[in-house]
Design a protein around this motif. Structure first.
Motif, mmCIF file in Angstrom:
data_model
loop_
_atom_site.group_PDB
_atom_site.id
_atom_site.type_symbol
_atom_site.label_atom_id
_atom_site.label_comp_id
_atom_site.label_asym_id
_atom_site.label_seq_id
_atom_site.Cartn_x
_atom_site.Cartn_y
_atom_site.Cartn_z
ATOM 1 N N ALA A 13 0.712 -1.393 -10.041
ATOM 2 C CA ALA A 13 1.047 -0.488 -8.936
ATOM 3 C C ALA A 13 -0.188 -0.094 -8.144
ATOM 4 O O ALA A 13 -0.098 0.478 -7.073
ATOM 5 C CB ALA A 13 1.737 0.755 -9.471
ATOM 6 N N GLY A 33 0.415 -3.870 -2.421
ATOM 7 C CA GLY A 33 1.283 -3.507 -1.318
ATOM 8 C C GLY A 33 2.630 -4.168 -1.362
ATOM 9 O O GLY A 33 3.367 -4.139 -0.395
ATOM 10 N N LEU A 43 5.060 -3.669 -3.866
ATOM 11 C CA LEU A 43 5.933 -3.033 -4.849
ATOM 12 C C LEU A 43 7.396 -3.121 -4.437
ATOM 13 O O LEU A 43 8.286 -3.248 -5.282
ATOM 14 C CB LEU A 43 5.526 -1.568 -5.024
ATOM 15 C CG LEU A 43 6.230 -0.785 -6.151
ATOM 16 C CD1 LEU A 43 5.966 -1.446 -7.489
ATOM 17 C CD2 LEU A 43 5.758 0.661 -6.170
ATOM 18 N N ALA A 44 7.664 -3.100 -3.125
ATOM 19 C CA ALA A 44 9.043 -3.192 -2.653
ATOM 20 C C ALA A 44 9.678 -4.522 -3.043
ATOM 21 O O ALA A 44 10.900 -4.618 -3.165
ATOM 22 C CB ALA A 44 9.088 -3.015 -1.131
ATOM 23 N N ALA A 83 -0.952 3.155 2.078
ATOM 24 C CA ALA A 83 -0.032 4.227 1.717
ATOM 25 C C ALA A 83 1.357 3.642 1.503
ATOM 26 O O ALA A 83 1.686 2.580 2.037
ATOM 27 C CB ALA A 83 -0.010 5.281 2.818
ATOM 28 N N LYS A 84 2.182 4.346 0.724
ATOM 29 C CA LYS A 84 3.497 3.809 0.380
ATOM 30 C C LYS A 84 4.323 3.504 1.618
ATOM 31 O O LYS A 84 5.006 2.471 1.688
ATOM 32 C CB LYS A 84 4.235 4.793 -0.529
ATOM 33 C CG LYS A 84 3.663 4.868 -1.947
ATOM 34 C CD LYS A 84 4.503 5.794 -2.822
ATOM 35 C CE LYS A 84 3.945 5.830 -4.239
ATOM 36 N NZ LYS A 84 4.738 6.714 -5.129
ATOM 37 N N ALA A 132 2.975 0.392 3.193
ATOM 38 C CA ALA A 132 3.304 -0.768 2.369
ATOM 39 C C ALA A 132 4.769 -1.161 2.547
ATOM 40 O O ALA A 132 5.098 -2.340 2.669
ATOM 41 C CB ALA A 132 3.018 -0.473 0.897
ATOM 42 N N PHE A 133 5.658 -0.148 2.566
ATOM 43 C CA PHE A 133 7.078 -0.448 2.744
ATOM 44 C C PHE A 133 7.337 -1.046 4.126
ATOM 45 O O PHE A 133 8.094 -2.025 4.265
ATOM 46 C CB PHE A 133 7.913 0.815 2.553
ATOM 47 C CG PHE A 133 9.392 0.585 2.720
ATOM 48 C CD1 PHE A 133 10.124 -0.022 1.721
ATOM 49 C CD2 PHE A 133 10.035 0.975 3.891
ATOM 50 C CE1 PHE A 133 11.489 -0.247 1.886
ATOM 51 C CE2 PHE A 133 11.395 0.753 4.061
ATOM 52 C CZ PHE A 133 12.120 0.140 3.047
#
Length: 390
Positions: A170, A174, A176-177, A348-349, A352-353
């Motif tokens: 994690a 980038g 993780l999705a 940042a999440k 990344a998303f």
């Protein structure tokens, strides 16, 4: 003009909502109403199995993959491990040859022809009644092969697909999705299995009866998708096997996943159009509707997305709400491009998303472009993945 622009702007969203939400809901309802298909009793014996591993320049991963295959809990006298090297140039063949004393066989293609051509060539030297294809960058837990093969005791099953588990750190990651999407896809396949059949297998780990591969497949198509279609033509159903896990390390960079997805979707589209007759509900009934819902209608929004963006720009000339949506969408697009470009630091999440979403839509649009240009994406470059621990 305004009404037409509104329809074009909304079309990808409506189609995607059906494909990703409505279709699974229908599957759930059908599965609840459908009586469970009785499986044949487990046989005391195990069928002969050939595990094929197509590779190209895979020195970074092939040794770990072969170690996991050699550790499989399966009768050794019934198991053949066959690596097909697509004219590798980086020493992959040498690594594979070092496993020869442990029973691993190597088939080297004389010229680089692609993954499908390698799988076609494997049939001539394979000895198993069940052919199991494994990606060169994944690991297979010791009990997964038996769980995959056991379902073939049911004579109605022609193809069995393993369950991909996407893993990775994690931190500084980038993508993780991607794990969430893989989990969603496995869930949909479980719903399809409960409803009767899946319409495509996992390219990382799947098995099929030998005669499903009776004819070679054009090298620009994908066997993992085509196998389920051919099996249906032969009167078989295809299933997902949740217990047959394969561990798929996800890459650290979104741009790496983008390149892979372009190739995967382009080959999937080519395979679908090659077998387009199977989308005829009058001939293939519910299977045709599942094929349209799971495959075609997932890919159509990528084709329509650029048109929808232009339509939204037209609507923004007259509508405040359209201007707001256009601003949000444009900001997300910029954030996504930033997320894709990240290399050495973890975004940042939200970034990344956004990068994952933009990569998906970019890959889909590029895949359509390649298919409409009739580009054959036969050969492949190995996806750079970190080493997985089982």
């Amino acid at each position: 003009m305004f009404a037409l622009a509104a329809i074009l702007a909304a079309a990808p969203i409506v189609i995607a909502l059906y494909a990703y939400v409505g279709y699974p809901l229908i599957l759930w309802i059908v599965g609840r109403a459908r009586p469970r298909v009785s499986s044949a009793a487990d046989s005391a014996s195990w069928p002969s199995v050939t595990v094929t591993v197509p590779v190209y320049n895979a020195t970074a991963s092939i040794a770990a993959t072969l170690e996991s295959l050699l550790a499989l809990d399966y009768p050794s006298e019934q198991l053949q491990i066959l690596v097909i090297s697509d004219a590798s140039t980086d020493g992959t063949d040498t690594v594979v040859t070092s496993f020869a004393e442990r029973g691993v066989e190597l088939l080297r293609m004389p010229d680089r022809s692609g993954k499908t051509a390698a799988e076609n060539a494997a049939l001539a030297v394979s000895r198993g009644d069940i052919l199991v294809n494994v990606d060169s960058t994944i690991l297979v837990p010791t009990d997964s092969l038996k769980k995959l093969v056991r379902v073939f005791d049911d004579p109605t099953i022609g193809v069995a697909s393993g369950r991909d588990v996407s893993v990775g750190s994690a931190v500084n990651d980038g993508t993780l999705a991607e794990s969430g999407y893989v989990g969603y896809e496995m869930w949909v396949r479980e719903l399809e299995t409960r409803a009767g059949t899946i319409v495509g297998a996992s390219g990382c780990f799947y098995g099929s009866r030998r005669h499903v591969h009776g004819r070679p497949l054009p090298r620009g198509l994908s066997w993992d998708f085509a196998a389920a279609l051919i099996a249906r033509k032969q009167g078989y159903r295809s299933v997902s096997v949740p217990g047959a896990i394969c561990i798929v390390p996800r890459s650290h960079q979104i741009r790496t996943e983008l390149r892979r997805k372009v190739r995967t979707m382009a080959r999937g589209l080519s395979t679908l159009f090659y077998h387009r007759a199977m989308m005829n509900p009058l001939r293939y009934g519910g299977f045709a509707l599942m094929l349209i819902s799971h495959k075609l209608l997932r890919w159509v929004p990528y084709l329509l997305a650029p048109i929808a963006y232009v339509a939204l720009c037209v609507l923004a000339l007259e509508s405040v709400s359209a201007r707001f949506l256009l601003g949000v969408l444009s900001a997300g697009l910029v954030a996504g491009i930033v997320g894709i470009q990240q290399r050495n630091s973890a975004p940042a999440k939200a970034i990344a998303f956004a990068g994952f979403v933009v990569a998906i839509f970019s890959a889909g649009a590029l895949a359509w472009w390649e298919v409409l240009r009739q580009t054959q994406m036969a050969t492949w470059e190995p996806t750079a993945r970190p080493e997985a621990q089982s």
